[in-house]
Design an enzyme around this catalytic site. Structure first.
Site, PDB file in Angstrom:
ATOM      1  N   ASN A  92      36.782 -18.305   9.200  1.00  0.00           N
ATOM      2  CA  ASN A  92      37.350 -18.721  10.484  1.00  0.00           C
ATOM      3  C   ASN A  92      36.440 -19.650  11.283  1.00  0.00           C
ATOM      4  OD1 ASN A  92      39.527 -16.932   9.966  1.00  0.00           O
ATOM      5  ND2 ASN A  92      38.283 -15.238  10.725  1.00  0.00           N
ATOM      6  N   HIS A 108      48.928  -9.509  15.981  1.00  0.00           N
ATOM      7  CA  HIS A 108      47.741  -8.959  15.328  1.00  0.00           C
ATOM      8  C   HIS A 108      47.588  -7.459  15.624  1.00  0.00           C
ATOM      9  CE1 HIS A 108      43.289  -8.548  14.728  1.00  0.00           C
ATOM     10  NE2 HIS A 108      43.534  -9.418  13.765  1.00  0.00           N
ATOM     11  N   GLU A 156      51.101 -14.776  20.043  1.00  0.00           N
ATOM     12  CA  GLU A 156      49.845 -15.438  19.660  1.00  0.00           C
ATOM     13  C   GLU A 156      49.987 -16.954  19.781  1.00  0.00           C
ATOM     14  OE1 GLU A 156      48.146 -14.087  15.941  1.00  0.00           O
ATOM     15  OE2 GLU A 156      48.668 -12.022  16.396  1.00  0.00           O
ATOM     16  N   SER A 182      48.039 -15.450  12.845  1.00  0.00           N
ATOM     17  CA  SER A 182      46.897 -15.396  11.946  1.00  0.00           C
ATOM     18  C   SER A 182      47.258 -15.443  10.467  1.00  0.00           C
ATOM     19  CB  SER A 182      46.043 -14.167  12.247  1.00  0.00           C
ATOM     20  OG  SER A 182      46.821 -12.997  12.147  1.00  0.00           O
ATOM     21  N   ASP A 196      47.483 -14.274  22.564  1.00  0.00           N
ATOM     22  CA  ASP A 196      46.241 -14.097  21.808  1.00  0.00           C
ATOM     23  C   ASP A 196      45.917 -15.427  21.126  1.00  0.00           C
ATOM     24  OD1 ASP A 196      44.281 -13.534  19.871  1.00  0.00           O
ATOM     25  OD2 ASP A 196      44.981 -11.488  19.585  1.00  0.00           O
ATOM     26  N   HIS A 251      43.077 -17.826  16.955  1.00  0.00           N
ATOM     27  CA  HIS A 251      43.033 -18.923  15.981  1.00  0.00           C
ATOM     28  C   HIS A 251      43.440 -20.263  16.593  1.00  0.00           C
ATOM     29  CE1 HIS A 251      42.290 -16.260  12.570  1.00  0.00           C
ATOM     30  NE2 HIS A 251      43.114 -15.415  13.177  1.00  0.00           N
ATOM     31  N   LYS A 273      35.614 -16.926  16.144  1.00  0.00           N
ATOM     32  CA  LYS A 273      36.243 -17.816  15.172  1.00  0.00           C
ATOM     33  C   LYS A 273      35.709 -19.234  15.355  1.00  0.00           C
ATOM     34  CE  LYS A 273      39.351 -14.346  13.929  1.00  0.00           C
ATOM     35  NZ  LYS A 273      40.299 -13.397  14.403  1.00  0.00           N
TER      36      LYS A 273
HETATM   37  C1  LIG Z   1      40.264 -11.992  14.787  1.00  0.00           C
HETATM   38  C2  LIG Z   1      41.348 -11.670  15.716  1.00  0.00           C
HETATM   39  C3  LIG Z   1      41.142 -10.803  16.788  1.00  0.00           C
HETATM   40  C4  LIG Z   1      39.882  -9.990  16.938  1.00  0.00           C
HETATM   41  O1  LIG Z   1      38.822 -10.728  17.395  1.00  0.00           O
HETATM   42  P1  LIG Z   1      37.335 -10.149  17.160  1.00  0.00           P
HETATM   43  O2  LIG Z   1      36.516 -10.896  18.144  1.00  0.00           O
HETATM   44  O3  LIG Z   1      37.000 -10.455  15.753  1.00  0.00           O
HETATM   45  O4  LIG Z   1      37.385  -8.681  17.441  1.00  0.00           O
HETATM   46  C5  LIG Z   1      42.154 -10.650  17.702  1.00  0.00           C
HETATM   47  N1  LIG Z   1      43.342 -11.264  17.550  1.00  0.00           N
HETATM   48  C6  LIG Z   1      43.592 -12.078  16.515  1.00  0.00           C
HETATM   49  C7  LIG Z   1      44.907 -12.745  16.420  1.00  0.00           C
HETATM   50  C8  LIG Z   1      42.608 -12.301  15.567  1.00  0.00           C
HETATM   51  O5  LIG Z   1      42.871 -13.085  14.529  1.00  0.00           O
END
Ligand SMILES: *Cc1c(COP(=O)(O)O)cnc(C)c1O
Length: 360
Positions: free
Chosen positions: A23, A109, A153, A157, A182, A185, A211
């Site tokens: 990522n 997620h 999101e 993801s 969220d 990504h 990421k």
């Molecule tokens: C990776 C991810 C998270 C979690 O983030 P971290 O900082 O790794 O805990 C949350 N939401 C989505 C959509 C993700 O891909």
């Protein structure tokens, strides 16, 4: 678990592979200036925060990164959590409880879902990216509850597609709900790097610094009264130690770099487009899935790609719906055009008969 080498390389069964499953979209975890910022922060502040942010762990770098984040996202305020997971686990239960309603896209997620379950609110799912389905759920359930959240999101993801954010925001406004996006990504990848666009006070954008920012930590951006409330009530913020100073310093340097230097994102998109164009697909983000169907076939293809020197993860149910096992490619500014060309040719060679899957 696979040991990661430097940057885009990792080791599989003793062999060095090029990873298309990482990522670190802009390669900033390897950037000299970012590493240097982390080293300097250790020299200045030491290795740990040594207490919760609310007690004495709130070192000055927090204020710096929060003001950069909200200036870049054009929100009133921002709040940094220990991770993206912890942000969702703190944020959602702080905003809603048993009398309230959560409507969530079917593909959100796990950590948004965990936060939703922890809140105790009534949870309904709507069909992925389906505005009519979301609206039907609002019509059926909204009136029975006090507060309402809609969860989606910025970039999904497993499918790499984006959500219809302005339309979802209009629904949120029409039904007196708050839209939470969220952006894990999306940051560093879409919207010129700044991720999903903030549309107003009925919206919160959360994300991760793990990421594209290449570091660690989570954040929430939105209206000031909401952030003030979270400081008093988000348990994953209050009852967990602050992030190590070096981690925040690296994130801060990465955020500044994303904002001020477009060369990384240009490289990234050049790589994404090269690959997608050759395979005849339209990419929406740095995540490009090839839906294969059966899990065994996806694993077999992943192994064949590994023999050719690439690490591409096979994603299977229950992570994705039955019948949609896939190869999930992610791209980075650290790849080179030569690598991308070779990968695309090898994929076409291995899978001449595969109907190239559009994200469902
Ligand atoms: C990776 C991810 C998270 C979690 O983030 P971290 O900082 O790794 O805990 C949350 N939401 C989505 C959509 C993700 O891909």
């Amino acid at each position: 678990m696979t040991p990661r080498h430097d940057g885009i390389y990792l080791e599989r069964r003793g062999k060095k592979c090029i990873s298309f499953s990482c990522n670190d979209y802009l390669g900033l975890s390897q950037h000299k200036a970012v590493k240097l910022a982390a080293i300097e922060a250790i020299e200045q502040y030491g290795t740990g925060a040594c207490a919760s942010r609310l007690v004495s762990g709130n070192h000055p770098l927090y204020e710096a990164i929060e003001s950069e984040l909200c200036a870049w996202k054009k929100t009133e305020s921002a709040l940094v959590f220990g991770s993206g997971y912890l942000a969702n686990m703190g944020l959602i239960p702080a905003l809603v409880g048993e009398r309230d309603l959560i409507l969530a896209d079917k593909y959100i997620h796990a950590c948004m879902l965990d936060g939703a379950v922890l809140s105790g609110a009534t949870l309904h799912r709507f069909q992925h990216n389906d505005l009519d389905s979301c609206k039907r759920q609002l019509e059926a359930h909204r009136a029975k509850h006090d507060r309402c959240l809609i969860l989606t999101e910025g970039v999904f993801s497993m499918d790499g597609d984006t959500a219809p954010i302005p339309e979802l925001y209009a629904l949120a406004q029409a039904y007196d709900a708050t839209l939470i996006v969220d952006d894990a990504h999306a940051l560093g990848v879409i919207g010129g790097g700044s991720g999903t666009k903030y549309l107003g006070e009925n919206m919160l954008i959360m994300g991760t610094l793990s990421k594209a920012a290449g570091s660690y930590g989570g954040y929430v951006c939105g209206a000031k009264p909401v952030m003030d409330w979270l400081v008093q009530s988000a348990r994953s913020l209050i009852f967990s130690t602050g992030l190590p100073p070096a981690t925040i310093a690296a994130s801060l340097a990465a955020i500044r770099m994303m904002r001020d230097d477009s060369t990384h994102i240009e490289k990234l998109w050049n790589h994404i487009r090269m690959f997608a164009d050759r395979l005849g697909i339209t990419p929406q983000s740095a995540i490009v899935p090839l839906v294969i169907g059966e899990p065994q076939t996806a694993i077999k293809l992943s192994n064949m790609l590994e023999d050719a020197g690439y690490f591409v993860s096979a994603i299977r149910p229950p992570t994705v719906p039955q019948g949609t096992a896939r190869l999930r490619f992610t791209f980075s500014a650290l790849h080179t055009p030569v690598m991308i060309q070779a990968l695309a040719e090898d994929v076409l060679h291995l899978m001449p008969h595969i109907a190239v899957g559009k994200p469902s």
